[in-house]
Design a protein around this motif. Structure first.
Motif, PDB file in Angstrom:
ATOM      1  N   ALA A 173       0.849  -1.192   0.000  1.00  0.00           N
ATOM      2  CA  ALA A 173       0.000   0.000   0.000  1.00  0.00           C
ATOM      3  C   ALA A 173       0.891   1.250   0.000  1.00  0.00           C
ATOM      4  O   ALA A 173       1.993   1.197   0.493  1.00  0.00           O
ATOM      5  N   LEU A 174       0.501   2.343  -0.485  1.00  0.00           N
ATOM      6  CA  LEU A 174      -0.785   2.627  -1.087  1.00  0.00           C
ATOM      7  C   LEU A 174      -0.714   2.451  -2.607  1.00  0.00           C
ATOM      8  O   LEU A 174      -1.676   2.019  -3.235  1.00  0.00           O
ATOM      9  N   GLY A 175       0.452   2.759  -3.132  1.00  0.00           N
ATOM     10  CA  GLY A 175       0.607   2.837  -4.586  1.00  0.00           C
ATOM     11  C   GLY A 175       0.249   1.574  -5.341  1.00  0.00           C
ATOM     12  O   GLY A 175      -0.264   1.628  -6.441  1.00  0.00           O
ATOM     13  N   GLY A 176       0.507   0.420  -4.735  1.00  0.00           N
ATOM     14  CA  GLY A 176       0.325  -0.826  -5.466  1.00  0.00           C
ATOM     15  C   GLY A 176      -1.081  -1.388  -5.448  1.00  0.00           C
ATOM     16  O   GLY A 176      -1.385  -2.313  -6.218  1.00  0.00           O
ATOM     17  N   ILE A 177      -1.936  -0.858  -4.575  1.00  0.00           N
ATOM     18  CA  ILE A 177      -3.223  -1.528  -4.327  1.00  0.00           C
ATOM     19  C   ILE A 177      -4.090  -1.662  -5.583  1.00  0.00           C
ATOM     20  O   ILE A 177      -4.578  -2.750  -5.886  1.00  0.00           O
ATOM     21  N   LEU A 178      -4.254  -0.561  -6.317  1.00  0.00           N
ATOM     22  CA  LEU A 178      -5.149  -0.640  -7.486  1.00  0.00           C
ATOM     23  C   LEU A 178      -4.572  -1.552  -8.568  1.00  0.00           C
ATOM     24  O   LEU A 178      -5.296  -2.375  -9.141  1.00  0.00           O
ATOM     25  N   ALA A 179      -3.274  -1.422  -8.820  1.00  0.00           N
ATOM     26  CA  ALA A 179      -2.638  -2.282  -9.827  1.00  0.00           C
ATOM     27  C   ALA A 179      -2.731  -3.743  -9.397  1.00  0.00           C
ATOM     28  O   ALA A 179      -3.029  -4.626 -10.205  1.00  0.00           O
ATOM     29  N   GLY A 180      -2.491  -3.991  -8.114  1.00  0.00           N
ATOM     30  CA  GLY A 180      -2.541  -5.360  -7.594  1.00  0.00           C
ATOM     31  C   GLY A 180      -3.927  -5.953  -7.698  1.00  0.00           C
ATOM     32  O   GLY A 180      -4.091  -7.116  -8.107  1.00  0.00           O
ATOM     33  N   TYR A 181      -4.924  -5.166  -7.357  1.00  0.00           N
ATOM     34  CA  TYR A 181      -6.308  -5.646  -7.426  1.00  0.00           C
ATOM     35  C   TYR A 181      -6.696  -5.967  -8.869  1.00  0.00           C
ATOM     36  O   TYR A 181      -7.287  -7.010  -9.158  1.00  0.00           O
ATOM     37  N   GLU A 182      -6.361  -5.067  -9.772  1.00  0.00           N
ATOM     38  CA  GLU A 182      -6.695  -5.272 -11.190  1.00  0.00           C
ATOM     39  C   GLU A 182      -5.968  -6.488 -11.761  1.00  0.00           C
ATOM     40  O   GLU A 182      -6.536  -7.256 -12.529  1.00  0.00           O
ATOM     41  N   LEU A 183      -4.714  -6.665 -11.369  1.00  0.00           N
ATOM     42  CA  LEU A 183      -3.958  -7.815 -11.864  1.00  0.00           C
ATOM     43  C   LEU A 183      -4.547  -9.114 -11.305  1.00  0.00           C
ATOM     44  O   LEU A 183      -4.665 -10.105 -12.029  1.00  0.00           O
ATOM     45  N   ALA A 184      -4.929  -9.094 -10.038  1.00  0.00           N
ATOM     46  CA  ALA A 184      -5.541 -10.286  -9.429  1.00  0.00           C
ATOM     47  C   ALA A 184      -6.841 -10.639 -10.147  1.00  0.00           C
ATOM     48  O   ALA A 184      -7.123 -11.809 -10.408  1.00  0.00           O
ATOM     49  N   ARG A 185      -7.607  -9.632 -10.493  1.00  0.00           N
ATOM     50  CA  ARG A 185      -8.847  -9.865 -11.247  1.00  0.00           C
ATOM     51  C   ARG A 185      -8.537 -10.534 -12.579  1.00  0.00           C
ATOM     52  O   ARG A 185      -9.154 -11.536 -12.956  1.00  0.00           O
ATOM     53  N   ALA A 186      -7.537 -10.006 -13.275  1.00  0.00           N
ATOM     54  CA  ALA A 186      -7.179 -10.551 -14.590  1.00  0.00           C
ATOM     55  C   ALA A 186      -6.615 -11.969 -14.482  1.00  0.00           C
ATOM     56  O   ALA A 186      -6.802 -12.783 -15.382  1.00  0.00           O
TER      57      ALA A 186
END
Ligand code: ZN
Length: 201
Positions: free
Chosen positions: A67-80
């Motif tokens: 966190a914090l910077g990686g959260i959105l990228a991490g979430y989107e990558l996990a979704r993909a």
């Protein structure tokens, strides 16, 4: 895919005269959060990164972001990747896994950032995951600032890179900027004043 074009379109790749977090000056600056402002754009980037990772045949159970910077990228990558998404966060100076998140022994974890510069935060996250008994099998970020070597690009990592050489690092694009010490900065010499975009609200 024209990753640089996508960053420019999102106003995430700025051109001007900037002070980097290192104190050096550059004519370019990555405002990483901006590229994830538009969820559709974030999905396109994460899908492309997921494709690279899937092709490598590395098995991944979980994506973990600092966190914090990686959260959105991490979430989107996990979704993909269709896997679990967790994050570690800084508390009293050190990174911790909180909020009920857990990892199990032997779980295969990918550490994801929006951007990897030297990989310091990613390595802090990796250390916790390993200490908890899970296994860090890969690193990933949307953008690589060019200090570390990403998969598929034949460069020698710079000495500043903190990522281990024996674990793959996936990124969509290298953003290698010209950097100058303030004393040697050609833009300063023309009388231009450098700005610090990261600190502007
Ligand atoms: Zn300058």
């Amino acid at each position: 895919m024209d990753v640089e074009g996508i960053y420019k379109e999102a106003n995430a790749l700025l051109e001007g005269h900037f002070i980097l977090s290192s104190g050096n000056h550059s004519n370019r600056y990555l405002q990483s959060a901006k590229v994830l402002e538009e969820p559709k754009r974030a999905a396109i980037l994460a899908d492309a990164l997921a494709e690279m990772i899937k092709k490598s045949d590395i098995e991944i159970d979980t994506v973990c972001a600092p966190a914090l910077g990686g959260i959105l990228a991490g979430y989107e990558l996990a979704r993909a990747l269709e896997v679990r998404s967790i994050f570690v966060e800084r508390k009293d100076g050190s990174m911790e896994l909180r909020r009920g998140f857990e990892v199990s022994k032997g779980e295969k974890v990918l550490i994801c950032e929006d951007i990897i510069t030297t990989g310091g935060s990613a390595m802090e996250a990796a250390k916790i995951i390993n200490e908890l008994g899970a296994e860090v099998v890969a690193f990933a970020s949307l953008a690589n600032r060019g200090f570390c070597k990403r998969e598929g690009v034949d460069i020698t990592p710079k000495k500043e890179c903190k990522l281990p050489q024996d674990i793959p690092f996936f990124a969509l694009e290298d953003f290698t900027f010209e950097m100058y010490t303030p004393d040697e900065c050609p833009m300063c010499k023309t009388g231009s004043k450098a700005i610090k975009p990261g600190s502007r609200s």
